[in-house]
Write a protein that holds these residues in place. Sequence first.
Motif, PDB file in Angstrom:
ATOM      1  N   LEU B  14       0.564  -1.179   0.047  1.00 53.98           N
ATOM      2  CA  LEU B  14       0.023   0.704  -0.185  1.00 53.98           C
ATOM      3  C   LEU B  14       0.612   1.115  -0.278  1.00 53.98           C
ATOM      4  O   LEU B  14       0.440   1.969  -0.493  1.00 53.98           O
ATOM      5  N   GLY B  15       1.990   1.353   0.835  1.00 57.61           N
ATOM      6  CA  GLY B  15       2.850   2.206   0.647  1.00 57.61           C
ATOM      7  C   GLY B  15       3.911   2.683  -0.440  1.00 57.61           C
ATOM      8  O   GLY B  15       3.360   4.216  -1.487  1.00 57.61           O
ATOM      9  N   ALA B  16       4.059   1.404  -1.083  1.00 57.01           N
ATOM     10  CA  ALA B  16       4.501   1.688  -2.852  1.00 57.01           C
ATOM     11  C   ALA B  16       3.696   2.309  -3.448  1.00 57.01           C
ATOM     12  O   ALA B  16       3.851   3.145  -4.097  1.00 57.01           O
ATOM     13  N   ALA B  17       1.971   1.190  -3.137  1.00 55.34           N
ATOM     14  CA  ALA B  17       0.760   2.560  -4.301  1.00 55.34           C
ATOM     15  C   ALA B  17       1.049   3.364  -4.361  1.00 55.34           C
ATOM     16  O   ALA B  17       0.311   4.290  -5.528  1.00 55.34           O
ATOM     17  N   MET B  18       1.378   3.856  -3.082  1.00 54.38           N
ATOM     18  CA  MET B  18       0.670   5.686  -2.804  1.00 54.38           C
ATOM     19  C   MET B  18       2.139   6.393  -3.337  1.00 54.38           C
ATOM     20  O   MET B  18       1.315   7.622  -3.711  1.00 54.38           O
ATOM     21  N   VAL B  20       3.831   5.625  -5.829  1.00 52.82           N
ATOM     22  CA  VAL B  20       3.574   5.571  -7.346  1.00 52.82           C
ATOM     23  C   VAL B  20       2.012   6.419  -7.884  1.00 52.82           C
ATOM     24  O   VAL B  20       2.388   6.840  -8.469  1.00 52.82           O
ATOM     25  N   ALA B  21       1.415   6.570  -6.818  1.00 60.89           N
ATOM     26  CA  ALA B  21      -0.119   7.069  -7.572  1.00 60.89           C
ATOM     27  C   ALA B  21       0.151   8.344  -7.537  1.00 60.89           C
ATOM     28  O   ALA B  21       0.257   9.915  -8.237  1.00 60.89           O
ATOM     29  N   GLN B  28       3.321   6.372 -13.110  1.00 65.89           N
ATOM     30  CA  GLN B  28       2.324   5.855 -13.167  1.00 65.89           C
ATOM     31  C   GLN B  28       2.205   4.190 -14.688  1.00 65.89           C
ATOM     32  O   GLN B  28       1.803   3.071 -13.666  1.00 65.89           O
ATOM     33  N   ASN B  29       1.621   4.913 -15.627  1.00 69.56           N
ATOM     34  CA  ASN B  29       1.322   3.693 -15.590  1.00 69.56           C
ATOM     35  C   ASN B  29       2.195   2.447 -16.520  1.00 69.56           C
ATOM     36  O   ASN B  29       1.640   0.895 -16.771  1.00 69.56           O
ATOM     37  N   MET B  31       4.532   1.593 -13.988  1.00 68.53           N
ATOM     38  CA  MET B  31       4.395   1.121 -13.175  1.00 68.53           C
ATOM     39  C   MET B  31       3.631   0.060 -12.490  1.00 68.53           C
ATOM     40  O   MET B  31       3.541  -1.479 -11.919  1.00 68.53           O
ATOM     41  N   SER B  32       1.812   0.621 -13.207  1.00 64.09           N
ATOM     42  CA  SER B  32       0.947  -0.428 -12.783  1.00 64.09           C
ATOM     43  C   SER B  32       0.077  -1.552 -14.488  1.00 64.09           C
ATOM     44  O   SER B  32      -1.023  -1.836 -13.691  1.00 64.09           O
TER      45      SER B  32
END
Lengths: 259, 100, 298
Positions: B14-18, B20-21, B28-29, B31-32
Motif C-alpha cells: 500500500l505504501g509503495a502504491a501510494m 507511485v500514485a 504511473q502507467n 508501474m501499474s
Amino acid sequence: MTDQQDFAEALLAAESTFPPGLSTWNGSDPGRRFAVYRNNVIVSLIDALADTYPVTQELVGAEFFRAMAFQFIQKNPPRSPLLAFYGEDLAAFIETFPPAASVPYLADIARLEMLQVQAYHAADAAPLDAGEISQLLANEPELPRVSFTLHPSLGILRSRHAVVSLWAAHQTDDVTAALAEIAPNTAEAALVLRAGLDVEISRIPVGSAAFIAHLQQGLAFAAAAQQASAADPEFNLAAALCLLIQGDAITSVSLSTTP
Amino acid sequence: MNKTITAASLALALGAAMTVAATPAAAQNKMSDKEHCYGVALKGKNDCKAGAGTTCAGTSMRDHQGNAWSMVPKGTCEKTLSSTSPTGHGQLKEFKEKKA
Amino acid sequence: MITSLSPFVGAAVVRRLPVRAGIGLKPEHFREILAAAPDVGFFEIHAENYMVDGGPFHHYLSRIRERYPLSIHGVGLSIGGESPLNDDHLDRLATLLDRYQPESFSEHLAWAGHGEVFLNDLLPVPYHAATLARVCSHIDRVQDRLRRRMLLENPATYVEFSASTMAETEFIAEIVRRTGCGLLLDVNNVYVSCVNHGRNPYDYIRALPLDPVAEIHLAGFAREVDAAGDPLLIDSHGAPVAQAVWDLYRYALEALGPVPTLIERDNDIPALSVLLDEAHQAERMLHGIDRHSREARA
C-alpha cells in the motif's frame, strides 16, 4: 388473449403479420400499415443494441449483427422501459448462437461493451483522498481485515481472449492494421472505470483483475490478495493498488468482521 | 505455492502504491502495467424514433428479414492474426444448422 | 374520496414554460449548449433517458437545467396500456421530477408495453368506453403520484380499430373533462393522423378542447403510401417541419393564442444551429400571434 397481447405478439413475430380488429379509412390492407409499427419496434430495438455494441457489430458486420439482434429481440424483448441497459444478456445469447461460433471472443467483447455502458451511467461517488488512504497504514495490525468500497462504475472482465486489444484496435484509425497484430486467443483482463465523464477501458494483469474483482465482491484486503496470488503467480499487489488509487476507485474503507 | 499475506506485506504494498500514485502519469502507467483507451459518448436510447432507421413499411422490412442462420460473420473479425494464418482457428465458415 | 376532487393538494407551485420555442436536448449538443449558451426558450428531455444513477447525462442536464426552463416528456409510462401502470417506473419518474423540478411534464395517449414486455413504440388505443375508463384511471394515478397536472399528447397513428365508437378528439375531450389533465397538442401528429385516416386536420383542431393546451410539438414526417396508394405519413422526427404543418400550426395559434412550442428531432440529429433556426422560426410565428392578439385586445 387480450387485444394488446395480440397486437404485441404480431409486432415481434418472425414473419410479417397483423392482429385482428384493425380498420383503415380507405379499405386498404391493414397489414401494410401495421408494418409501420413492426418496423418501429424492431428497428428501434436493433438500433439500441447497435448503439450499445458498436465493436461487436464491427467484428461480425452490420448485416450479421442486425440479423442476430432480431433473433435476440424475439427471444429477449426489453423487460424495462429504460433502454439504456437493454441487451445485458446479449453476450449469453451470443454464446448459444451457433452462427457466431466462428468468432469465439464475440461474447466477451459484448460483455466489455455492456460494462462500458454501465460504467457510463453508474452513480457518482467521491473517492477517498490520499490522506485518508494513508491513515490505513497507521493501524497496520488491522490492515488484513480492511474492506474497500469501490467506485460504482468499476467493472472487471477476465477473458480467455484478447478482449481489450481487440476492442482497442477498433478505436484506432486503421483497424485492419491494428488487428493484424493481435492473437485473439491470448487471455486478457479489463478494468472499466469512469474517470470524470469518460469511461476508461484498460488492460490490466490477470492477478490485478482477480484482486479487484474479489474486493468488489466484499472480500477483505488479505483474503483478496491471497486469492489473486493463487490466480496469478506474477500478481503484484502494489501495482493493483496503484491502479485503484490513481483511478480514484476507492470510495470508502471499513473493517470487515470476517477475515 | 501461495505467498503468505501478512499485515506487513499489505502495508508495504500500500505504501509503495501510494508513492507511485503520486508520481507523474507516464511513470504511473508503466508501474501499474496498464494500457489506456477512452470510450465514446453515448446517446439517449429512449426516443420517439418512429420510422427509425428507414422510412417504413415494405422497404424497411429488409432490415431485419435477414436470416442469421444462413449468414457468415463478415466484419473485422476476418482481420485478426489467427484469421489470416492458415493454421489459425479463426477461419470463418458458414454455419450449417444440423438437422435432427 | 377527497383526493379525486383535488388531486394536487399539497403540490408545489409549478412554474410554467415560457411562451417561447424550445428544442429537444440531445447528448450530441450538451457541450455546445453550455459553451455557447444559445438563446432558446426551453429544453425538453425524454424522461427515460435520464433514469440512470449518475454520470454524464446528469452532469450535463443539471448544469443546463440551472440556465434554462425544462420540460420532461415521458415515452415509457404506457398510459393506454391494458396492463396496470408500472409502479417502479412511476417512482422513478417521481424521483426525476423531484430532482429537476421541470416546468412541464407530459406523456402520450398510447401504450408502449404489455405484461412484462416493453415494446419501445407509441402504440394506438381503440376509442371506446372501456379504454376511456382505463386511460382516465391511469392518468388519475399519475397525477396523484406525481402531485402535479400532466399534459397528454395526441398520438400519430397508422391504423384504426373497428371497435372504436368515439372520434379521437371526443375521446381526448372526455379524458380532459374527467381527469383535469392538460394537453400537449402535437400539430405534426394531428397532420399525420388526419392524412393517414382521411380526415381534415383543421376540423380536428376545431373539435379539440383548446383551453387545456399548454404546449405544442412540431416535427417532421416521412412520406409513404399505403396498400391502396393513398399517402401514409410516418411521424419520423427525422426531418424539418413540413410547410403543411407550419400552416396548421399558424391556424392552431390563431385559435389558441401563443403557447410554448417544441421542435422535436430524434432521428438524423442535425447541428444545434439548425434546430435553433427552426425554433426561431416557430418563435416568430408565436410572437406574431402574440402581437396580433395584444392588438386585438387593445
